[in-house]
Design a protein around this motif. Sequence first.
Motif, PDB file in Angstrom:
ATOM      1  N   ALA A 102      -5.696  -1.591   4.331  1.00  0.00           N
ATOM      2  CA  ALA A 102      -5.129  -2.769   3.660  1.00  0.00           C
ATOM      3  C   ALA A 102      -5.997  -3.227   2.494  1.00  0.00           C
ATOM      4  O   ALA A 102      -5.489  -3.794   1.518  1.00  0.00           O
ATOM      5  N   THR A 103      -7.315  -2.969   2.566  1.00  0.00           N
ATOM      6  CA  THR A 103      -8.204  -3.416   1.484  1.00  0.00           C
ATOM      7  C   THR A 103      -7.981  -2.621   0.200  1.00  0.00           C
ATOM      8  O   THR A 103      -8.471  -3.001  -0.859  1.00  0.00           O
ATOM      9  N   LEU A 104      -7.238  -1.502   0.283  1.00  0.00           N
ATOM     10  CA  LEU A 104      -6.960  -0.702  -0.914  1.00  0.00           C
ATOM     11  C   LEU A 104      -5.845  -1.297  -1.765  1.00  0.00           C
ATOM     12  O   LEU A 104      -5.681  -0.922  -2.931  1.00  0.00           O
ATOM     13  N   ARG A 105      -5.066  -2.198  -1.177  1.00  0.00           N
ATOM     14  CA  ARG A 105      -3.883  -2.675  -1.887  1.00  0.00           C
ATOM     15  C   ARG A 105      -4.232  -3.289  -3.246  1.00  0.00           C
ATOM     16  O   ARG A 105      -3.679  -2.889  -4.284  1.00  0.00           O
ATOM     17  N   ALA A 106      -5.135  -4.275  -3.248  1.00  0.00           N
ATOM     18  CA  ALA A 106      -5.442  -4.995  -4.497  1.00  0.00           C
ATOM     19  C   ALA A 106      -6.047  -4.074  -5.557  1.00  0.00           C
ATOM     20  O   ALA A 106      -5.604  -4.075  -6.718  1.00  0.00           O
ATOM     21  N   PRO A 107      -7.074  -3.277  -5.241  1.00  0.00           N
ATOM     22  CA  PRO A 107      -7.636  -2.410  -6.292  1.00  0.00           C
ATOM     23  C   PRO A 107      -6.644  -1.358  -6.802  1.00  0.00           C
ATOM     24  O   PRO A 107      -6.684  -1.002  -7.985  1.00  0.00           O
ATOM     25  N   ILE A 108      -5.751  -0.862  -5.954  1.00  0.00           N
ATOM     26  CA  ILE A 108      -4.738   0.099  -6.433  1.00  0.00           C
ATOM     27  C   ILE A 108      -3.784  -0.589  -7.394  1.00  0.00           C
ATOM     28  O   ILE A 108      -3.456  -0.062  -8.466  1.00  0.00           O
ATOM     29  N   ASP A 109      -3.326  -1.800  -7.024  1.00  0.00           N
ATOM     30  CA  ASP A 109      -2.421  -2.545  -7.905  1.00  0.00           C
ATOM     31  C   ASP A 109      -3.080  -2.807  -9.261  1.00  0.00           C
ATOM     32  O   ASP A 109      -2.456  -2.639 -10.323  1.00  0.00           O
ATOM     33  N   LEU A 123       0.834  -1.202   0.000  1.00  0.00           N
ATOM     34  CA  LEU A 123       0.000   0.000   0.000  1.00  0.00           C
ATOM     35  C   LEU A 123       0.869   1.252   0.000  1.00  0.00           C
ATOM     36  O   LEU A 123       0.566   2.227  -0.697  1.00  0.00           O
ATOM     37  N   LEU A 124       1.951   1.239   0.759  1.00  0.00           N
ATOM     38  CA  LEU A 124       2.855   2.387   0.776  1.00  0.00           C
ATOM     39  C   LEU A 124       3.405   2.651  -0.624  1.00  0.00           C
ATOM     40  O   LEU A 124       3.466   3.802  -1.077  1.00  0.00           O
TER      41      LEU A 124
END
Length: 735
Positions: A687-694, A616-617
Motif C-alpha cells: 500500500a505504501t507504493l501507491r503515492a510514489p507510483i501516482d 495500486l492495482l
Amino acid sequence: MSELLFEIFCEEIPARMQPKAEADLERLLGEKLTAAGLAWSSLTTFAGPRRLGLAIDGLPVKTQDVREERKGPRVGAPDKAVEGFLRGAGVDSLDACETREDKKGEFWVAIIEKPGRATAEVIAEAIPEVMKAFPWPKSMKFGEDGKAQRWVRPIQRLLCLFDGQVVDFEVFGIRTGNLTEGHRRMGRGPFEITDFAQYTKVLREKGHVIQQREEREAIILEGARTVCAEAGLELVEDPGLLTEVAGLVEWPVPLLGEMDPDFLDLPPEVITLTMKTHQKYFAVKKPGEAGVTSKFVVIANQLAPDGGKAIAAGNARVLSARLSDARHFWDVDQHVPPEFGGEVTPLSNMVGRLEDVTFHAELGTVEARVDRLTSLSKAIGKLVGADEHDVWTAAHYAKADLVSQMVYEFPELQGVIGRYYALAAGEATEVADAIRDHYKPQGPSDIVPSQAVSIAVALADKLDALFGFWLIGEKPTGSKDPFALRRAALGVIRIALENGLKLPLSRVLEFSGAAYREQFLAEGLLDLEAYSDVSDEDIDRAEAGRVAHLDVKLPEIVSDLLAFFADRLKVHLRDEGIRYDVIDAVFALGDDDLVRVTAKARALQAFLDTEDGAALLAGYNRASNIVRAEEKKDGEGAFEGELEAGYLAAAPEDQESALIAAVNTVKGEAQQALVAENFEAAMAALATLRAPIDAFFEHVTVNSEDAALRRNRLFLLSQIRTAVRAVADFDRIAG
C-alpha cells in the motif's frame, strides 16, 4: 386486481420431488405471465401427496394495450420498399402510417397498436404449455393415443379459477373445473371452490387437508416434540426426514410408538437408519444422552378412533421385523469360517475377501486400493503427526466392511459398521474412528475429521481416487462427475483449511503416484492362466510400459490436479466474496499449500477492496503495460535487472528518487512478511507504493529522449512489477 387459483390433482407425487416441483411451477408459469406483460403482488405455491398448485394475487384482468412505432423508408421510396415495410409492420396501407422528418428529409413511420389481451386467455394458453414441458425427473405416460398424458402420476382433476370464474381449457384430455377433493378417508368430497381463501378453509375444515407443505412440516415437528416431551424424552430431529414425511401426509398426526427393547444392542446408527430409510420414523433419545431409546415417532395420515394406538402398534411390529433382518446380518458378520477359527477376526477375514471386489477395471481391486491407501496414509501421517502404526492399521481395515452383510443391506453405513467391527477386534479408538471418518466430509454439511489418524486416512482416500482417475483419463466433464471427484477435492480442501494443515499438495500427489507405481510393479499386468501363450518377456515389457507411462504422466497429472484444486477452492470461497481472479493470482505463484493460499487470497481480497488497493492495482497495470509494450521493441526481459549506479546517484526527478526508495523498502518488508506468512503486513507494505507510483506517473516521462533515462525508468517500472508479483500475480486480477 384479480386472483388466479390453479391446482393439479393427481395420484401420489413422490415426496422428494415436491419441493422442486413447487419451484418449477412458480418459475415456468411466472415466466409465461411476465412475457405476456402481466405483473402481480403475491404468489403462493403449495404441494402435497396428491396436489400441486399455486395462487397468484394482484393480477390485472387484461394485459396493457401496446402502441409501437416502426421506422420505414423515405417518402417517395420505390413501391417494393414500401410494400415490404408495410408487410413487415403488419399494416394494410400508408393510411395507418405517419410521416416524420429528420436532417435527410421525410420518412414513413408505422403506428402499430395492439389491444391488451384478457388475462384469462393468457392463462388458458400458458398453463398447458407449462404442464407439457414440466421437468419432472421421472414421469409416466397414461391415457389413450391422441390424449395421452406424460406426468409424474396420473392426473384426475384440474382446478383453475381467475377472478372466481373457471378458466376453460384442456390438458391431456382433462378439462378444467372448479372442483377439488380432500382426504381419501376423512373428507373425500368433491368440493366446489370459489377462491383461494375458501379453498384453504374448505380443504382444512371439510377435506382434512393442509395444502401448504411448510405448515405440515411445522405441525409434524411441534407435534413430535410434544409427544416426546410428554414421555420425558427428546426427538432426534432430522430436517431431511421432516421434509420427506411432510410430502407423504395430508393431515399429519404424530404418534409415539415403541419397538422391542431387545434390539437396542444393535448399533444406534443401524436402528436410526432402519427407522428413517425403510419406515420414515423419527428416532427418540433421552434428554442429554447419546444413542436412541426403544421409542419412535410415526406420523399418521389420519385421526384414529383409538387415538392412534393400533397404528403405533402396527408400525412397531413392522419395525421389529426390519430390525430382525438387521440382527441377522449383524450376526452373520461376526461369524468366522471354521477353517479360520481362532486365527483371524471377522474384520481381518473381510479384508482377505477384498481381492474379489473390483474398484475399477483399470485401477485394480479394492485390495490393491487398500495397499495404496496404507502407503499413502503413512506418508501423509508423517506430515500431520499421526502415529505410524495406527495409520497403517486404520488404512488396512478402512474398506473391510464393504464385503459385510450389514453394509450390503445398509450402504449408507460404510465406515460406521467398520468402526464397530474394529472395536470388536480390539483395535484402538483412534483407529476405529479413522475407519468411520475416512469417507468424510461427504457434503457441505458433513463434519470434517479432526484426529491426526483420521485426517491421514481421509486425505489418502480422496487423493488416491483423484490421482487414479486422472491417470486413466476419467476426469469430471461439464455436469458429469460419476466418481464424485469434485466432492473429493472439496473434501481435501475442507480438511486442510478447517484443521489448519500445512499440506504441500504437489508432494502429496507425488506420494500417490508412487503408491500406484508400487502397485504396477508388484502385480502382474496379465492373468498368466488366461494368457498362458504370452511369453514372460512380453509381460515384462508390458509392465515396464505401464510404469513408464505413469512416470511420464506424473508431472502433467500433478499440474492438472493443482488447477482442479484451484477451481474447487474458488467454489469453496465464493460465499466469502473471494473473487476467482484473486485466487488465480495467488495460485499463479506456484504455492500449493491450501491454508497459505487461502490466507493470502483473503488478505489480498481485503486489500483490493480498499482505496489504496484499487489505486495500486491501477498503477501496477500501467507500469506493467508500459514495460510489456517496450519489451516488444527491445526483447522480452530486456528491462529486468538492477538500476545503473549513475542513475541511483542522481535521479533527475524527486519523484523518481522517492519511488526508488519506496520500491527498495517494500521489497524487503514484503519479503519478510511473506516469510512470516503475515499477509496483512505484506499488503500494508504494498500500500505504501501507491503515492510514489501516482506521483511518478504524474511528473515523469518514462520514454525520455535520453536513452539512459528511458532504460533506467523502465528498469524501475519492472522492479515495481517484480515487487508486487512477489505477493501475487496482479496480471491475473481484473482492473
